[in-house]
Design a protein around this motif. Structure first.
Motif, PDB file in Angstrom:
ATOM      1  N   ASP A   1      71.267 -40.210  73.100  1.00  0.00           N
ATOM      2  CA  ASP A   1      70.724 -41.554  73.833  1.00  0.00           C
ATOM      3  C   ASP A   1      70.539 -42.739  72.880  1.00  0.00           C
ATOM      4  O   ASP A   1      71.034 -42.538  71.703  1.00  0.00           O
ATOM      5  CB  ASP A   1      69.147 -41.231  74.159  1.00  0.00           C
ATOM      6  CG  ASP A   1      69.159 -40.223  75.538  1.00  0.00           C
ATOM      7  OD1 ASP A   1      69.953 -40.183  76.112  1.00  0.00           O
ATOM      8  OD2 ASP A   1      68.320 -39.418  75.471  1.00  0.00           O
TER       9      ASP A   1
ATOM     10  N   GLY B   1      65.104 -43.104  75.580  1.00  0.00           N
ATOM     11  CA  GLY B   1      65.132 -41.439  75.458  1.00  0.00           C
ATOM     12  C   GLY B   1      64.533 -40.868  77.020  1.00  0.00           C
ATOM     13  O   GLY B   1      64.897 -40.133  77.488  1.00  0.00           O
ATOM     14  N   TRP B   2      63.356 -41.488  77.049  1.00  0.00           N
ATOM     15  CA  TRP B   2      62.356 -41.096  78.378  1.00  0.00           C
ATOM     16  C   TRP B   2      63.183 -41.439  79.730  1.00  0.00           C
ATOM     17  O   TRP B   2      63.566 -40.458  80.468  1.00  0.00           O
ATOM     18  CB  TRP B   2      61.106 -41.577  78.462  1.00  0.00           C
ATOM     19  CG  TRP B   2      60.448 -41.138  79.590  1.00  0.00           C
ATOM     20  CD1 TRP B   2      59.451 -40.331  79.518  1.00  0.00           C
ATOM     21  CD2 TRP B   2      60.388 -41.761  80.920  1.00  0.00           C
ATOM     22  NE1 TRP B   2      58.974 -40.000  80.833  1.00  0.00           N
ATOM     23  CE2 TRP B   2      59.426 -41.090  81.773  1.00  0.00           C
ATOM     24  CE3 TRP B   2      60.932 -43.052  81.470  1.00  0.00           C
ATOM     25  CZ2 TRP B   2      58.995 -41.419  82.957  1.00  0.00           C
ATOM     26  CZ3 TRP B   2      60.478 -43.291  82.866  1.00  0.00           C
ATOM     27  CH2 TRP B   2      59.845 -42.580  83.609  1.00  0.00           C
TER      28      TRP B   2
ATOM     29  N   SER C   1      66.612 -39.332  80.363  1.00  0.00           N
ATOM     30  CA  SER C   1      66.368 -38.040  80.450  1.00  0.00           C
ATOM     31  C   SER C   1      66.022 -37.688  82.121  1.00  0.00           C
ATOM     32  O   SER C   1      66.178 -36.958  82.618  1.00  0.00           O
ATOM     33  CB  SER C   1      65.313 -37.463  79.468  1.00  0.00           C
ATOM     34  OG  SER C   1      64.253 -38.000  79.769  1.00  0.00           O
ATOM     35  N   ARG C   2      64.923 -38.981  82.310  1.00  0.00           N
ATOM     36  CA  ARG C   2      64.491 -38.891  83.696  1.00  0.00           C
ATOM     37  C   ARG C   2      65.819 -39.090  84.798  1.00  0.00           C
ATOM     38  O   ARG C   2      65.699 -38.789  86.001  1.00  0.00           O
ATOM     39  CB  ARG C   2      63.422 -39.784  84.129  1.00  0.00           C
ATOM     40  CG  ARG C   2      62.126 -39.176  83.571  1.00  0.00           C
ATOM     41  CD  ARG C   2      62.006 -38.428  82.378  1.00  0.00           C
ATOM     42  NE  ARG C   2      60.743 -37.740  82.038  1.00  0.00           N
ATOM     43  CZ  ARG C   2      60.439 -36.965  80.969  1.00  0.00           C
ATOM     44  NH1 ARG C   2      61.337 -37.077  80.022  1.00  0.00           N
ATOM     45  NH2 ARG C   2      59.320 -36.353  80.848  1.00  0.00           N
TER      46      ARG C   2
ATOM     47  N   GLY D   1      67.072 -38.836  71.546  1.00  0.00           N
ATOM     48  CA  GLY D   1      66.409 -38.981  72.690  1.00  0.00           C
ATOM     49  C   GLY D   1      65.440 -37.899  73.102  1.00  0.00           C
ATOM     50  O   GLY D   1      64.631 -37.557  72.113  1.00  0.00           O
ATOM     51  N   ARG D   2      65.568 -37.267  74.188  1.00  0.00           N
ATOM     52  CA  ARG D   2      64.584 -36.204  74.894  1.00  0.00           C
ATOM     53  C   ARG D   2      65.529 -35.008  74.977  1.00  0.00           C
ATOM     54  O   ARG D   2      66.614 -35.033  75.592  1.00  0.00           O
ATOM     55  CB  ARG D   2      63.919 -36.581  76.055  1.00  0.00           C
ATOM     56  CG  ARG D   2      63.038 -37.871  75.878  1.00  0.00           C
ATOM     57  CD  ARG D   2      61.989 -37.580  74.833  1.00  0.00           C
ATOM     58  NE  ARG D   2      61.320 -38.921  74.573  1.00  0.00           N
ATOM     59  CZ  ARG D   2      60.087 -39.191  75.247  1.00  0.00           C
ATOM     60  NH1 ARG D   2      59.755 -38.433  76.260  1.00  0.00           N
ATOM     61  NH2 ARG D   2      59.630 -40.538  75.064  1.00  0.00           N
TER      62      ARG D   2
ATOM     63  N   THR E   1      65.004 -31.728  76.974  1.00  0.00           N
ATOM     64  CA  THR E   1      64.142 -31.418  78.290  1.00  0.00           C
ATOM     65  C   THR E   1      64.973 -30.188  78.893  1.00  0.00           C
ATOM     66  O   THR E   1      66.197 -29.641  79.011  1.00  0.00           O
ATOM     67  CB  THR E   1      64.136 -32.288  79.441  1.00  0.00           C
ATOM     68  OG1 THR E   1      65.506 -32.900  79.571  1.00  0.00           O
ATOM     69  CG2 THR E   1      63.533 -33.562  78.796  1.00  0.00           C
TER      70      THR E   1
ATOM     71  N   GLU F   1      59.770 -29.894  76.734  1.00  0.00           N
ATOM     72  CA  GLU F   1      60.286 -31.036  76.338  1.00  0.00           C
ATOM     73  C   GLU F   1      59.780 -31.383  74.827  1.00  0.00           C
ATOM     74  O   GLU F   1      58.833 -31.009  74.203  1.00  0.00           O
ATOM     75  CB  GLU F   1      59.646 -32.495  77.090  1.00  0.00           C
ATOM     76  CG  GLU F   1      60.138 -33.883  76.851  1.00  0.00           C
ATOM     77  CD  GLU F   1      59.848 -34.998  77.552  1.00  0.00           C
ATOM     78  OE1 GLU F   1      60.411 -36.025  77.771  1.00  0.00           O
ATOM     79  OE2 GLU F   1      58.746 -34.532  78.304  1.00  0.00           O
TER      80      GLU F   1
ATOM     81  N   ASN G   1      60.970 -34.231  71.626  1.00  0.00           N
ATOM     82  CA  ASN G   1      61.441 -35.621  71.074  1.00  0.00           C
ATOM     83  C   ASN G   1      61.914 -35.611  69.902  1.00  0.00           C
ATOM     84  O   ASN G   1      61.590 -35.379  68.813  1.00  0.00           O
ATOM     85  CB  ASN G   1      60.246 -36.624  70.935  1.00  0.00           C
ATOM     86  CG  ASN G   1      60.364 -38.124  71.258  1.00  0.00           C
ATOM     87  OD1 ASN G   1      61.665 -38.352  70.882  1.00  0.00           O
ATOM     88  ND2 ASN G   1      59.621 -38.759  71.527  1.00  0.00           N
ATOM     89  N   SER G   2      63.231 -36.408  69.928  1.00  0.00           N
ATOM     90  CA  SER G   2      64.119 -36.707  68.660  1.00  0.00           C
ATOM     91  C   SER G   2      64.537 -38.197  68.836  1.00  0.00           C
ATOM     92  O   SER G   2      65.692 -38.593  68.422  1.00  0.00           O
ATOM     93  CB  SER G   2      65.331 -35.469  68.866  1.00  0.00           C
ATOM     94  OG  SER G   2      66.311 -36.230  69.716  1.00  0.00           O
ATOM     95  N   ASP G   3      63.559 -39.075  69.593  1.00  0.00           N
ATOM     96  CA  ASP G   3      64.148 -40.393  69.440  1.00  0.00           C
ATOM     97  C   ASP G   3      64.372 -41.094  68.218  1.00  0.00           C
ATOM     98  O   ASP G   3      65.134 -42.026  68.383  1.00  0.00           O
ATOM     99  CB  ASP G   3      62.955 -41.162  70.120  1.00  0.00           C
ATOM    100  CG  ASP G   3      62.515 -40.849  71.772  1.00  0.00           C
ATOM    101  OD1 ASP G   3      63.304 -40.343  72.129  1.00  0.00           O
ATOM    102  OD2 ASP G   3      61.981 -41.455  72.207  1.00  0.00           O
TER     103      ASP G   3
END
Length: 487
Positions: free
Chosen positions: A386, A391-392, A395-396, A416-417, A419, A430, A432-434
């Motif tokens: 991402d 990222g959020w 992923s969604r 990003g995420r 998940t 979940e 987070n690697s944003d």
């Protein structure tokens, strides 16, 4: 029939500001306040029925523009300034024109059913954009609702455009009900239809979310994203760098296997491998899989003579190469980097069950990803990368494909995420690697396919909206019924 007093400019300004703030927060890539999208259009649509067409255009454009400003920092990070300005202004312009068209129909034809004009026009335009854009469904407003799980289930029937229809229909109905009530026109049928649609949708969503059926098997999966600083080391270059990165990832497999993982998924573009070293690297991954009795999904950039391919290798617990998938949908930067796209879906059999692999941007495209659902895919593995800010959202977007297709997903994104979600779009685990920091995630996922109406019938709802939109545009050329009994 009663005549309403003219709307003051102060009241118009307040309505525009309220709408703009609601849109801004609902579109935001960080706040994710889904319910504000149901509120934002109400003042704009209500006032558009009470002011001239010029003022209606102005308030619709201004309010929506305020909302779209929330995306400007993100757009500036991924595209040139002229394109950022173009996209920021284009969406409000389109929305304002849609409001003008819907307004004319609602004022010219006094029937309650004209409330469908705006959602039909918005849904159709979004559908056409998703079919023709190189970014697929990325611009859909449906993704703002990913945390509203009962509404998300609509995607299993209609695809995401059913959600777009709902979040446009409800505020249009509220605005029209208020307007008709103040003019002493009948609101009974319109109110019943509005409540009936919302009730039916919510009941379906709750029932689907609470439907339980025993899964044939559950799989323990794990993901790891390494520190982005590992890619910036200056003491390793060329083939040494490839080996260094490969060993960083593979070094975690044993640890994850001891924790119970039976499938390990790595992120997109772990490293670049020359065509002459491909066989050696695949063998290294096979040896690791067999040593720890664990499956591996590895995604690399494979260098050919004068171009590159983005490939995902799926390796079974016995070391068999189950899939060698080539990414189908590339973003603009990948074309500039001489990458070539693939054509076929990444379907494979594992332990007698159909599973799949796709890569990052592939998940933005309904039509291609629907091939996984049509093949009764039971779980999808998705290496991704991402752009930190998205990222959020990204992923969604991928998770929504699972609701449409009826399967769970394991998605590992650099910056990003990470998940793990089920077929209803519930995020089970979940991480987070944003910011490019290391991340580790593991959890269980059911290996099971759930048939959906969208899989069977495809874009039936979007096509129905397209027909209704065409009829609406044709009706704009007629004067309508401006007298007689209100309906």
């Amino acid at each position: 029939m009663s005549d309403l007093k003219p709307v003051s400019k102060a009241l118009l300004g307040a309505g525009v500001l309220l709408a703009g703030i609601c849109w801004y927060l609902s579109f935001s890539l960080s706040t994710h306040i889904w319910w504000l999208l149901w509120v934002a259009p109400v003042p704009i649509l209500y006032f558009s029925l009470r002011v001239s067409s010029k003022w209606a255009f102005l308030i619709a454009f201004t309010g929506y523009l305020i909302g779209r400003l929330s995306w400007v920092p993100y757009l500036q990070s991924v595209m040139p300034l002229p394109l950022t300005l173009m996209f920021t202004l284009l969406f409000p312009l389109i929305f304002a024109l849609q409001v003008i068209a819907a307004r004319k129909l609602m004022l010219s034809y006094r029937h309650w059913s004209t409330v469908f004009a705006l959602p039909v026009l918005v849904t159709t335009m979004e559908y056409i954009t998703c079919l023709t854009s190189r970014d697929g469904t990325a611009g859909s407003i449906a993704y703002t609702q990913c945390d509203f799980l009962p509404i998300v289930q609509v995607a299993s029937l209609t695809g995401i455009h059913g959600i777009t229809f709902l979040v446009t229909f409800f505020p249009a109905a509220v605005a029209f009900i208020i307007y008709r009530y103040q003019r002493k026109q009948s609101i009974r049928t319109l109110s019943l239809v509005t409540l009936g649609i919302l009730l039916a949708v919510m009941v379906w969503g709750v029932v689907r979310l609470n439907h339980t059926s025993p899964a044939p098997q559950s799989l323990r999966v794990a993901m790891v994203a390494i520190d982005k600083q590992a890619y910036r080391r200056k003491d390793t270059t060329g083939e040494d760098r490839e080996a260094y990165l490969a060993n960083l990832y593979l070094g975690r497999v044993g640890e994850l296997a001891k924790q119970g993982a039976r499938m390990v998924v790595f992120p997109e573009k772990m490293f670049t491998v020359g065509d002459n070293r491909r066989t050696g690297f695949i063998q290294q991954f096979k040896d690791t899989a067999m040593a720890h009795h664990v499956g591996i999904v590895a995604c690399v950039t494979q260098q050919k003579n004068d171009y590159y391919e983005n490939r995902a290798w799926v390796i079974g617990e016995d070391g068999a190469l189950l899939a060698d998938y080539q990414k189908v949908h590339l973003f603009a930067g990948e074309f500039l980097d001489s990458l070539k796209p693939g054509k076929e879906p990444g379907l494979f059999l594992r332990n007698g069950t159909t599973e799949g692999v796709a890569i990052c941007k592939d998940m933005d495209f309904q039509q291609d990803i629907s091939r996984y659902g049509n093949a009764d895919c039971s779980v999808l593995y998705v290496p991704a990368w991402d752009f930190e800010r998205d990222g959020w959202l990204h992923s969604r977007m991928a998770i929504m494909r699972c609701v449409e297709g009826g399967y769970g997903m394991v998605r590992n994104a650099r910056q990003g995420r990470l998940t793990i979600n089920d077929y209803c779009g519930r995020v089970l685990y979940e991480a987070n690697s944003d910011k490019g920091t290391p991340a580790l995630l593991s959890g269980n996922i059911d290996i099971q396919h759930h048939t959906t109406l969208y899989n069977k019938w495809g874009d039936w709802f979007s096509l129905l909206n397209a027909i209704a939109a065409l009829v609406s545009l044709l009706l704009l050329g007629y004067p309508g019924v401006r007298s007689g009994r209100e309906r």
